[in-house]
Design a protein around this motif. Sequence first.
Motif, PDB file in Angstrom:
ATOM      1  N   GLN A  81      25.433  37.482 115.143  1.00 29.30           N
ATOM      2  CA  GLN A  81      26.759  37.638 114.556  1.00 29.30           C
ATOM      3  C   GLN A  81      27.084  39.104 114.329  1.00 29.30           C
ATOM      4  O   GLN A  81      28.218  39.549 114.554  1.00 29.30           O
ATOM      5  CB  GLN A  81      26.831  36.871 113.230  1.00 29.30           C
ATOM      6  CG  GLN A  81      28.218  36.867 112.593  1.00 29.30           C
ATOM      7  CD  GLN A  81      29.268  36.260 113.499  1.00 29.30           C
ATOM      8  OE1 GLN A  81      29.038  35.223 114.116  1.00 29.30           O
ATOM      9  NE2 GLN A  81      30.422  36.893 113.586  1.00 29.30           N
ATOM     10  N   THR A 126      30.178  41.059 115.964  1.00 29.51           N
ATOM     11  CA  THR A 126      31.145  41.775 115.130  1.00 29.51           C
ATOM     12  C   THR A 126      31.285  43.220 115.580  1.00 29.51           C
ATOM     13  O   THR A 126      32.399  43.749 115.704  1.00 29.51           O
ATOM     14  CB  THR A 126      30.701  41.729 113.656  1.00 29.51           C
ATOM     15  OG1 THR A 126      30.616  40.364 113.231  1.00 29.51           O
ATOM     16  CG2 THR A 126      31.689  42.466 112.773  1.00 29.51           C
ATOM     17  N   GLU A 159      34.587  45.160 117.142  1.00 36.24           N
ATOM     18  CA  GLU A 159      35.101  46.410 116.590  1.00 36.24           C
ATOM     19  C   GLU A 159      35.202  47.480 117.674  1.00 36.24           C
ATOM     20  O   GLU A 159      36.205  48.191 117.772  1.00 36.24           O
ATOM     21  CB  GLU A 159      34.183  46.889 115.459  1.00 36.24           C
ATOM     22  CG  GLU A 159      34.238  46.007 114.217  1.00 36.24           C
ATOM     23  CD  GLU A 159      33.237  46.452 113.170  1.00 36.24           C
ATOM     24  OE1 GLU A 159      32.447  47.384 113.467  1.00 36.24           O
ATOM     25  OE2 GLU A 159      33.237  45.881 112.064  1.00 36.24           O
TER      26      GLU A 159
END
Length: 240
Positions: free
Chosen positions: A159, A163, A167
């Motif tokens: 995860q 993430t 970004e």
Amino acid sequence: MAPAASATTSLPTLTQSGARTALQAAEQYAIDIGVPMSIAIVDAHTHLLSFTRMDGAKITSINTAMDMAYTAAGNRIPTSAYQETPCSGISNTTSGRFTTLGGGVPILSTSGDILGAIGCSTGTSMQDEAAAKAGRDAVLALINSEEDREEKRLAEERQAVLTLWKEKEEEVGCLREELEGMERGSKRIRLDGGRSGSASVTGSLLGRRLSMAGGFAPDTPPEEGEIHPSFIGEVSVGRY
């Protein structure tokens, strides 16, 4: 072409920590039923990892418990499964260590790999096997807990990577838009500059053509540095 088989393999096995967990659970069961026992834990290779002889356990139960664990690990089934099967030949080939007495229980992973075994001795076969199962269940619960923690850790890492990827993807998108905007602006500047240059050249050529046609030619040549009306668009000219 099929890939070549590996020359080695890696097998999971109980550690000292896992063995202590199994031993403590089996010992607690023996305390609860009031039957002191000898308890032996072996690894996947039938080697002894942990052993205890509780106060009051039979002296003869020492080797019996170790042989129970050895037999259960070596054959991957409880020793009680052999109670109604003649196994004298097997016992002879293992220097007498093979036993059919109930109390030896293998410890298997969820995929069926042998991790080790536990042997308990002093009580009845049912009591010994129940104590061994208590030890087995305790270490399997520990293994499952460790696997769950590892899966959770890996899920958190995945995860975190996703993430970070999103970004960075957003940052790359913003940079791409900025670069495209700069490129569009650069193209406009080049186009505008090209048009201005073309207009100047066109004006100059038009002036020359009109002058050659005689429509705007002066009666006398201009002085040096003057702007000749027939050269529209020129900055300065020499003598006519």
